[in-house]
Design an enzyme around this catalytic site. Sequence first.
Site, PDB file in Angstrom:
ATOM      1  N   ASP A  71      -8.894 -13.016  -2.628  1.00  0.00           N
ATOM      2  CA  ASP A  71      -8.007 -11.990  -3.200  1.00  0.00           C
ATOM      3  C   ASP A  71      -7.953 -12.323  -4.700  1.00  0.00           C
ATOM      4  O   ASP A  71      -8.882 -12.988  -5.214  1.00  0.00           O
ATOM      5  CB  ASP A  71      -6.617 -12.039  -2.534  1.00  0.00           C
ATOM      6  CG  ASP A  71      -5.784 -10.799  -2.843  1.00  0.00           C
ATOM      7  OD1 ASP A  71      -5.986  -9.758  -2.199  1.00  0.00           O
ATOM      8  OD2 ASP A  71      -4.928 -10.844  -3.756  1.00  0.00           O
TER       9      ASP A  71
ATOM     10  N   LYS B 247      -1.579 -13.358   5.071  1.00  0.00           N
ATOM     11  CA  LYS B 247      -1.917 -13.514   3.648  1.00  0.00           C
ATOM     12  C   LYS B 247      -1.473 -14.901   3.238  1.00  0.00           C
ATOM     13  O   LYS B 247      -0.567 -15.478   3.829  1.00  0.00           O
ATOM     14  CB  LYS B 247      -1.159 -12.479   2.807  1.00  0.00           C
ATOM     15  CG  LYS B 247      -1.776 -12.240   1.448  1.00  0.00           C
ATOM     16  CD  LYS B 247      -2.907 -11.251   1.541  1.00  0.00           C
ATOM     17  CE  LYS B 247      -3.674 -11.108   0.253  1.00  0.00           C
ATOM     18  NZ  LYS B 247      -4.623  -9.973   0.352  1.00  0.00           N
TER      19      LYS B 247
HETATM   20  P1  NDP Z   1      -9.796 -10.471  -9.047  1.00  0.00           P
HETATM   21  O1  NDP Z   1      -9.076 -11.731  -9.298  1.00  0.00           O
HETATM   22  O2  NDP Z   1     -11.255 -10.498  -8.825  1.00  0.00           O
HETATM   23  O3  NDP Z   1      -9.523  -9.432 -10.220  1.00  0.00           O
HETATM   24  C1  NDP Z   1      -8.217  -9.066 -10.550  1.00  0.00           C
HETATM   25  C2  NDP Z   1      -8.269  -8.183 -11.781  1.00  0.00           C
HETATM   26  O4  NDP Z   1      -6.976  -7.641 -12.033  1.00  0.00           O
HETATM   27  C3  NDP Z   1      -8.662  -8.935 -13.036  1.00  0.00           C
HETATM   28  O5  NDP Z   1      -9.271  -8.060 -13.917  1.00  0.00           O
HETATM   29  C4  NDP Z   1      -7.289  -9.393 -13.555  1.00  0.00           C
HETATM   30  O6  NDP Z   1      -7.266  -9.649 -14.950  1.00  0.00           O
HETATM   31  C5  NDP Z   1      -6.444  -8.190 -13.234  1.00  0.00           C
HETATM   32  N1  NDP Z   1      -5.055  -8.602 -12.996  1.00  0.00           N
HETATM   33  C6  NDP Z   1      -4.608  -9.460 -12.043  1.00  0.00           C
HETATM   34  N2  NDP Z   1      -3.282  -9.610 -12.137  1.00  0.00           N
HETATM   35  C7  NDP Z   1      -2.906  -8.843 -13.157  1.00  0.00           C
HETATM   36  C8  NDP Z   1      -1.646  -8.566 -13.733  1.00  0.00           C
HETATM   37  N3  NDP Z   1      -0.521  -9.129 -13.273  1.00  0.00           N
HETATM   38  N4  NDP Z   1      -1.609  -7.688 -14.786  1.00  0.00           N
HETATM   39  C9  NDP Z   1      -2.746  -7.119 -15.267  1.00  0.00           C
HETATM   40  N5  NDP Z   1      -3.968  -7.351 -14.755  1.00  0.00           N
HETATM   41  C10 NDP Z   1      -4.034  -8.191 -13.710  1.00  0.00           C
HETATM   42  O7  NDP Z   1      -9.052  -9.807  -7.785  1.00  0.00           O
HETATM   43  P2  NDP Z   1      -9.591  -8.658  -6.834  1.00  0.00           P
HETATM   44  O8  NDP Z   1     -10.412  -7.700  -7.585  1.00  0.00           O
HETATM   45  O9  NDP Z   1     -10.100  -9.287  -5.611  1.00  0.00           O
HETATM   46  O10 NDP Z   1      -8.194  -7.954  -6.414  1.00  0.00           O
HETATM   47  C11 NDP Z   1      -7.650  -6.849  -7.129  1.00  0.00           C
HETATM   48  C12 NDP Z   1      -6.682  -6.119  -6.231  1.00  0.00           C
HETATM   49  O11 NDP Z   1      -7.369  -5.635  -5.070  1.00  0.00           O
HETATM   50  C13 NDP Z   1      -5.512  -6.939  -5.686  1.00  0.00           C
HETATM   51  O12 NDP Z   1      -4.381  -6.106  -5.556  1.00  0.00           O
HETATM   52  C14 NDP Z   1      -5.992  -7.348  -4.312  1.00  0.00           C
HETATM   53  O13 NDP Z   1      -4.918  -7.649  -3.448  1.00  0.00           O
HETATM   54  C15 NDP Z   1      -6.707  -6.088  -3.889  1.00  0.00           C
HETATM   55  N6  NDP Z   1      -7.694  -6.220  -2.826  1.00  0.00           N
HETATM   56  C16 NDP Z   1      -8.718  -7.124  -2.905  1.00  0.00           C
HETATM   57  C17 NDP Z   1      -9.656  -7.195  -1.904  1.00  0.00           C
HETATM   58  C18 NDP Z   1     -10.835  -8.103  -1.986  1.00  0.00           C
HETATM   59  O14 NDP Z   1     -11.683  -8.029  -1.094  1.00  0.00           O
HETATM   60  N7  NDP Z   1     -10.966  -8.923  -2.995  1.00  0.00           N
HETATM   61  C19 NDP Z   1      -9.560  -6.362  -0.694  1.00  0.00           C
HETATM   62  C20 NDP Z   1      -8.497  -5.392  -0.747  1.00  0.00           C
HETATM   63  C21 NDP Z   1      -7.600  -5.360  -1.774  1.00  0.00           C
HETATM   64  P3  NDP Z   1      -7.342 -11.179 -15.459  1.00  0.00           P
HETATM   65  O15 NDP Z   1      -8.741 -11.608 -15.193  1.00  0.00           O
HETATM   66  O16 NDP Z   1      -6.993 -11.109 -16.902  1.00  0.00           O
HETATM   67  O17 NDP Z   1      -6.318 -11.940 -14.651  1.00  0.00           O
HETATM   68  O1  2IT Z   2      -6.192  -7.384   0.648  1.00  0.00           O
HETATM   69  C1  2IT Z   2      -7.221  -7.570   1.335  1.00  0.00           C
HETATM   70  O2  2IT Z   2      -7.513  -6.823   2.270  1.00  0.00           O
HETATM   71  C2  2IT Z   2      -8.086  -8.691   1.003  1.00  0.00           C
HETATM   72  N1  2IT Z   2      -7.812  -9.407   0.044  1.00  0.00           N
HETATM   73  C3  2IT Z   2      -9.276  -9.003   1.852  1.00  0.00           C
HETATM   74  C4  2IT Z   2      -8.888  -9.806   3.052  1.00  0.00           C
HETATM   75  C5  2IT Z   2     -10.021 -10.330   3.897  1.00  0.00           C
HETATM   76  O3  2IT Z   2      -9.692 -11.029   4.859  1.00  0.00           O
HETATM   77  O4  2IT Z   2     -11.195 -10.044   3.628  1.00  0.00           O
END
Ligand code: NDP
Ligand code: 2IT
Length: 447
Positions: A169, A129
């Site tokens: 992420d 990461k």
């Molecule tokens: P994005 O940046 O696309 O979206 C994040 C969302 O969560 C936004 O709505 C954001 O609001 C909100 N958010 C972030 N931090 C906070 C906080 N501290 N308090 C309240 N709201 C918060 O990220 P992703 O959707 O990609 O990721 C979301 C989660 O999923 C994370 O935990 C990530 O590690 C996990 N994840 C992501 C993957 C991926 O493929 N993208 C794969 C597997 C897991 P705002 O816009 O106001 O910041």
């Molecule tokens: O938490 C996760 O698994 C991710 N943010 C996706 C990682 C990736 O390599 O696609």
Amino acid sequence: MKNTCTDINAFMSGLRKRNPGQREFHDAVQEVASDIIPFLADHKEFQGECLLERLTEPDRVISFRVSWVDDEGNVRADRAWRVQFCNAIGPYKGGMRFHPTVTESVLKFLGFEQIFKNSLTGLPMGGAKGGSNFNPKGKSDGEVMRFCQSLMIELHRYIGPDTDVPAGDIGVGAREVGYLFGKYRRLSNTFTGVLTGKGLNFGGSIGRKEATGHGVVYFMREMLATRGDGIEGKTAVVSGSGNVALYCIEKLIQLGAKPVTASDSSGFIYDPNGIDEEKLAFLKDLKEVRRGRIEEYAEKYGCTFSVGRPWAAKAHLAFPCATQNEITEDDAKTLIANGLMALAEGANMPCEPGAQHLLRQSVLYAPGKASNAGGVAVSGLEQSQNAMRINWSLEEVDQRLQIIMSDIHGKCSKYGKHANGGIDYVRGANIGGFTKVASALQECGVV
Ligand code: NDP
Ligand code: 2IT
């Protein structure tokens, strides 16, 4: 390093001493070690080689400064890291997070979780990461581009398609991956699958954007099927409105559920009529294109916007898809009291330890390393397509995603089955993820 793996307290106290102040990392290790240590006691073949000690020490943590110039001409400096945790079963693989709350502890917890998640997918991917405390919110495209380019000037020395393959992420989506890839391409004079989540015009996989959110709903479908139940007709509470949340909502709608909430860091909307396809299109434009605030949804559709998190909404299913520690023990009590049947984590470690403990005992509960693995799984498929220089169709990718989520559910069931027939998905995911990596470490000798 002595093998202390018979006593969780001794093991954790050593880990805390070696990693002072890294609470998120401690919590992530504690959860895994609580399942692995009793498993080791019953499995002599995994004893005596310090396997858990080796897996909780990253191969390396790279830390560096990122200097860039903002639109007013000010020079700015942020911190960035890449945590390369374990490449026992494949090149390092994991996302990059840009958010002001990013610390070495957060990235170590995420990199550690990624080892087990990637192993569960069945694909050859190690755990890593990275990220930065840079805050992309309110920055212009030019500022984000210059930041990404400066970051890559350092990061490119440590990554490569057979070494380490970053992705997105929180705060890192298609725009950022494009800028990072463009700089890598220029610096290395190669066009390779060095990042995933790329745009479709330059090597991205169709279906990657949707994969995490769709995958988490596929996993929920598998869990409900063990009770002879399904997604259709269920009310769902979802947090976040980013990449994972939007496509979780999309798949819920497609499978006949009623998602009633979405959130961002300013608060949440509650729409008792449900977010339908048209409202989701508005949300996608608001969040993916205009980068606006969730409150606009409430203004447009005449529902409520409130500060805080959505967990008091009455729902059968819950999908935390925003960030770590967003569900407290009290939130978990509220969800359960309101009749929650199942929770699948879209985010990584969204439930505080007390909340996880309660949910694990009370409802069908899937930890992120199992239920959100669809994103990295399709990243793995993107790597395969890049290596073969071909593109699969959406049907092909989606079919593979559904099979992978079903296989992960199968591994959780195999290793997490209780005597009473119920499934502890946390134990199943931890042990299912561990056994492959541990065997690989053993077979490759002590290095
Ligand atoms: P994005 O940046 O696309 O979206 C994040 C969302 O969560 C936004 O709505 C954001 O609001 C909100 N958010 C972030 N931090 C906070 C906080 N501290 N308090 C309240 N709201 C918060 O990220 P992703 O959707 O990609 O990721 C979301 C989660 O999923 C994370 O935990 C990530 O590690 C996990 N994840 C992501 C993957 C991926 O493929 N993208 C794969 C597997 C897991 P705002 O816009 O106001 O910041
Ligand atoms: O938490 C996760 O698994 C991710 N943010 C996706 C990682 C990736 O390599 O696609």
